[in-house]
Write an enzyme that holds these catalytic residues in place. Structure first.
Site, PDB file in Angstrom:
ATOM      1  N   HIS A 175      13.987 -41.338  49.457  1.00 11.88           N
ATOM      2  CA  HIS A 175      12.802 -40.584  49.869  1.00 11.88           C
ATOM      3  C   HIS A 175      12.370 -39.795  48.640  1.00 11.88           C
ATOM      4  O   HIS A 175      12.990 -38.797  48.286  1.00 11.88           O
ATOM      5  CB  HIS A 175      13.113 -39.641  51.036  1.00 11.88           C
ATOM      6  CG  HIS A 175      11.910 -38.879  51.508  1.00 11.88           C
ATOM      7  ND1 HIS A 175      11.370 -39.043  52.765  1.00 11.88           N
ATOM      8  CD2 HIS A 175      11.121 -37.955  50.894  1.00 11.88           C
ATOM      9  CE1 HIS A 175      10.315 -38.258  52.897  1.00 11.88           C
ATOM     10  NE2 HIS A 175      10.151 -37.583  51.767  1.00 11.88           N
ATOM     11  N   HIS A 219       8.622 -45.989  51.385  1.00  8.16           N
ATOM     12  CA  HIS A 219       7.315 -45.516  51.858  1.00  8.16           C
ATOM     13  C   HIS A 219       6.484 -44.888  50.735  1.00  8.16           C
ATOM     14  O   HIS A 219       6.070 -43.743  50.821  1.00  8.16           O
ATOM     15  CB  HIS A 219       7.462 -44.568  53.047  1.00  8.16           C
ATOM     16  CG  HIS A 219       8.499 -43.491  52.934  1.00  8.16           C
ATOM     17  ND1 HIS A 219       8.636 -42.685  51.819  1.00  8.16           N
ATOM     18  CD2 HIS A 219       9.455 -43.073  53.804  1.00  8.16           C
ATOM     19  CE1 HIS A 219       9.616 -41.829  52.011  1.00  8.16           C
ATOM     20  NE2 HIS A 219      10.136 -42.051  53.207  1.00  8.16           N
ATOM     21  N   ASP A 234       8.516 -47.247  58.470  1.00  6.88           N
ATOM     22  CA  ASP A 234       8.797 -45.819  58.628  1.00  6.88           C
ATOM     23  C   ASP A 234       8.297 -45.331  59.987  1.00  6.88           C
ATOM     24  O   ASP A 234       7.855 -44.199  60.135  1.00  6.88           O
ATOM     25  CB  ASP A 234       8.194 -44.986  57.496  1.00  6.88           C
ATOM     26  CG  ASP A 234       8.724 -43.554  57.458  1.00  6.88           C
ATOM     27  OD1 ASP A 234       9.803 -43.297  58.040  1.00  6.88           O
ATOM     28  OD2 ASP A 234       8.060 -42.678  56.857  1.00  6.88           O
TER      29      ASP A 234
END
EC number: 3.5.2.3
Length: 347
Positions: A137, A175, A248
């Site tokens: 992340h 993402h 996600d």
């Protein structure tokens, strides 16, 4: 232009299923379309070791619809205390496929995350040795950094250093939301790839903020400006094996989203491949969807592609206004709106 599109069954390389009473709902939605999914470990408490990963995996398997062959691919949650032995044990299990770096405080249930990347260097070294993937992340969390800049700053301050320090470590930049991330992944070695969500392909921050605040578009990393959305569309439809599908999909109960301090996350699993098809169709790139959804991810993870297929039909339908979420409800992305593609259900 064909009204039917048949693809090898896709996989979702980043999803949140949550736990407990909601699992029958979230698992059914992902299993409807996907053969496998990388399961995020940010439960409370998080999934820190192989034993906890196996227990969570068994709960997911028990929640599968009758006859489903859906396979959850488990992930460890990295903390400052993760040891090389934790990594080796997880790799030996055969069902843990990656470990996830959450900077502490970056997103939902990340309070137990990594406070300094240097603290996990021994774990990263072990991951490189045994061939376990690192999922990232990629946002810094310092209060003085603008929320729209957190991804770029993370690349410059941390991710470049990790990739240079551990060149044999396979890294998935999850993402991604910026042109900066696309450029970084494209310029990095073959050991660096990225997932892209459907909502970051279809929407930008104007959709969330213009004409009123729309909480169901709020996610982390946050939607960015249109120029970044265009860069993501370019990457996803490029045919490059460095980019692949990761929804996600992150459900929160309706009251937790429609709130003075609402939670981050978009629920897309109920119609994920349909949403991606819309994004690819906008670019006249439906011929690139199978690579992005079904081939690039398995190749990067060193797994075989699925052998069965799904079929999408050009057939408008109205998304549900809400879906069951345990004893509560979740509002899906595009609730009550028209979707242009429908997954053909086989009897």
């Amino acid at each position: 232009m064909s009204d039917r599109l048949t693809l090898l069954r896709p996989d979702d390389w980043h999803i949140h299923l949550r736990d407990g009473a909601v699992l029958p709902h979230t698992v059914a939605d992902v299993a409807r379309t996907f053969g496998r999914a990388i399961i995020m470990p940010n439960l409370v408490p998080p999934v820190r070791n192989a034993q906890q990963a196996d227990a969570y995996r068994q709960r997911i398997l028990a929640a599968r619809p009758a006859g489903s062959r859906f396979e959850p691919l488990m992930v460890l949650y990295l903390t400052d205390q993760t040891t090389p032995e934790d990594i080796r044990t997880a790799k030996a299990s055969g069902f843990v496929h990656a470990a996830k770096l959450y900077p502490a405080g970056a997103t939902t249930n990340s309070d137990s995350g990594v406070t300094s990347i240097d603290k996990i260097f021994p774990a990263l070294e072990a991951m490189a040795e045994v061939g376990m993937l690192l999922l990232v992340h990629g946002e810094v969390t310092r209060g003085e950094i603008d929320v729209f800049d957190r991804e770029k700053v993370f690349i410059d301050e941390h991710l470049r250093r990790v990739v240079e320090r551990f060149p044999t470590l396979k890294v998935v930049f999850e993402h991604i939301t910026t042109g900066d991330a696309v450029q970084f992944v494209n310029e990095a070695s073959a050991n660096v790839a990225a997932t892209i969500t459907a909502h970051h392909l279809l929407y930008n921050r104007n959709h969330m903020l213009v004409g009123g605040i729309r909480p169901h578009f709020y996610c982390l990393p946050i939607l960015k400006r249109n120029t970044h959305q265009v860069a993501l569309l370019d990457a996803a439809t490029s045919g490059s094996g460095k980019f692949f599908l990761g929804t996600d999909s992150a459900p929160h109960a309706q009251h937790a989203k429609e709130n003075a301090c609402g939670c981050a996350g978009c629920y897309t699993a109920y119609a994920a491949i349909e949403l991606y098809a819309e994004a690819f169709e906008q670019r006249n790139a439906l011929d690139k969807l199978e690579g992005f959804a079904s081939l690039h991810g398995p190749a990067f993870y060193g797994l075989p592609a699925n052998q069965d297929t799904i079929t999408l039909v050009r057939d408008e339908w109205t998304a549900p206004t809400s879906l069951p979420f345990g004893e509560l409800t979740v509002i899906p992305l595009r609730a009550g709106e028209t979707l242009r593609w429908r997954l053909e259900e086989h009897a």
